[in-house]
Design a protein around this motif. Structure first.
Motif, PDB file in Angstrom:
ATOM      1  N   GLY A  78     -11.298 -69.253 -21.073  1.00  0.00           N
ATOM      2  CA  GLY A  78     -11.289 -69.170 -19.615  1.00  0.00           C
ATOM      3  C   GLY A  78     -12.663 -68.887 -19.063  1.00  0.00           C
ATOM      4  N   ASP A  79     -12.743 -67.871 -18.202  1.00  0.00           N
ATOM      5  CA  ASP A  79     -14.012 -67.451 -17.602  1.00  0.00           C
ATOM      6  C   ASP A  79     -14.700 -66.531 -18.601  1.00  0.00           C
ATOM      7  N   CYS A  80     -15.598 -67.081 -19.364  1.00  0.00           N
ATOM      8  CA  CYS A  80     -16.095 -66.365 -20.544  1.00  0.00           C
ATOM      9  C   CYS A  80     -17.491 -65.780 -20.389  1.00  0.00           C
ATOM     10  N   LEU A  81     -18.285 -66.348 -19.547  1.00  0.00           N
ATOM     11  CA  LEU A  81     -19.705 -66.042 -19.586  1.00  0.00           C
ATOM     12  C   LEU A  81     -20.121 -64.889 -18.678  1.00  0.00           C
ATOM     13  N   ARG A  82     -19.188 -64.354 -17.902  1.00  0.00           N
ATOM     14  CA  ARG A  82     -19.562 -63.192 -17.095  1.00  0.00           C
ATOM     15  C   ARG A  82     -19.751 -61.965 -17.963  1.00  0.00           C
ATOM     16  N   GLU A  83     -18.838 -61.761 -18.899  1.00  0.00           N
ATOM     17  CA  GLU A  83     -18.925 -60.621 -19.808  1.00  0.00           C
ATOM     18  C   GLU A  83     -18.642 -61.111 -21.220  1.00  0.00           C
ATOM     19  N   PRO A  84     -19.549 -61.844 -21.808  1.00  0.00           N
ATOM     20  CA  PRO A  84     -19.291 -62.487 -23.098  1.00  0.00           C
ATOM     21  C   PRO A  84     -19.211 -61.549 -24.285  1.00  0.00           C
ATOM     22  N   LEU A  85     -19.639 -60.301 -24.130  1.00  0.00           N
ATOM     23  CA  LEU A  85     -19.560 -59.341 -25.228  1.00  0.00           C
ATOM     24  C   LEU A  85     -18.495 -58.277 -24.982  1.00  0.00           C
ATOM     25  N   THR A  86     -17.636 -58.529 -24.046  1.00  0.00           N
ATOM     26  CA  THR A  86     -16.544 -57.601 -23.755  1.00  0.00           C
ATOM     27  C   THR A  86     -15.266 -58.108 -24.404  1.00  0.00           C
ATOM     28  N   PRO A  87     -14.597 -57.290 -25.206  1.00  0.00           N
ATOM     29  CA  PRO A  87     -13.397 -57.763 -25.901  1.00  0.00           C
ATOM     30  C   PRO A  87     -12.332 -58.340 -24.975  1.00  0.00           C
ATOM     31  N   GLY A  88     -12.155 -57.754 -23.816  1.00  0.00           N
ATOM     32  CA  GLY A  88     -11.129 -58.207 -22.880  1.00  0.00           C
ATOM     33  C   GLY A  88     -11.333 -59.605 -22.347  1.00  0.00           C
ATOM     34  N   THR A  89     -12.532 -60.148 -22.520  1.00  0.00           N
ATOM     35  CA  THR A  89     -12.818 -61.511 -22.084  1.00  0.00           C
ATOM     36  C   THR A  89     -12.120 -62.540 -22.953  1.00  0.00           C
TER      37      THR A  89
END
Length: 126
Positions: A101-112
């Motif tokens: 999905g929307d991946c690149l806003r927080e790419p190192l956050t597990p919830g992404t």
């Protein structure tokens, strides 16, 4: 059914290297942001590295800079984590994850991430 299968973990001494692999099936590999995470006993899962679908962007945690690299091979639906100069504090279960999905806003956050592998253990001894 989306599946992620990691391999390549093991035990090494300080200063050693390992390469982890993760194969994605059930989803178009070239459309997924792929990430590597790790979790040590008693600690939260943390992002290590991530790579965008066409390898245009890579994202590094502070712990990974200068020692770890991420790459992907679309012909094999595989993402790799090359780890060099390993230290005891790198000991953890390492997980591969896919974001569709929307991946690149927080790419190192597990919830992404919406799909996860089963993990592979990395143990670094001093």
């Amino acid at each position: 059914q989306v599946q992620l299968v990691e391999s390549g973990g093991g035990s090494v001494q300080t200063g050693g290297s390992l390469r982890l692999s993760c194969v994605l099936s059930g989803y178009t590999f070239t459309s997924a942001t792929m990430g590597w995470f790790r979790q040590a006993p008693g600690k939260e899962r943390e992002g290590v590295l991530a790579i965008s679908p066409q390898s245009i962007h890579t994202f590094y945690s502070d712990s990974a800079k200068d020692r770890f690299t991420i790459s992907r091979d679309s012909a094999k639906n595989t993402v790799y984590l090359q780890m060099n100069s390993l230290k005891p504090r790198d000991t953890a279960m390492y997980y591969c994850a896919a974001c569709t999905g929307d991946c690149l806003r927080e790419p190192l956050t597990p919830g992404t991430y919406n799909y996860w592998g089963q993990g592979t253990q990395v143990t670094v001894s001093s």
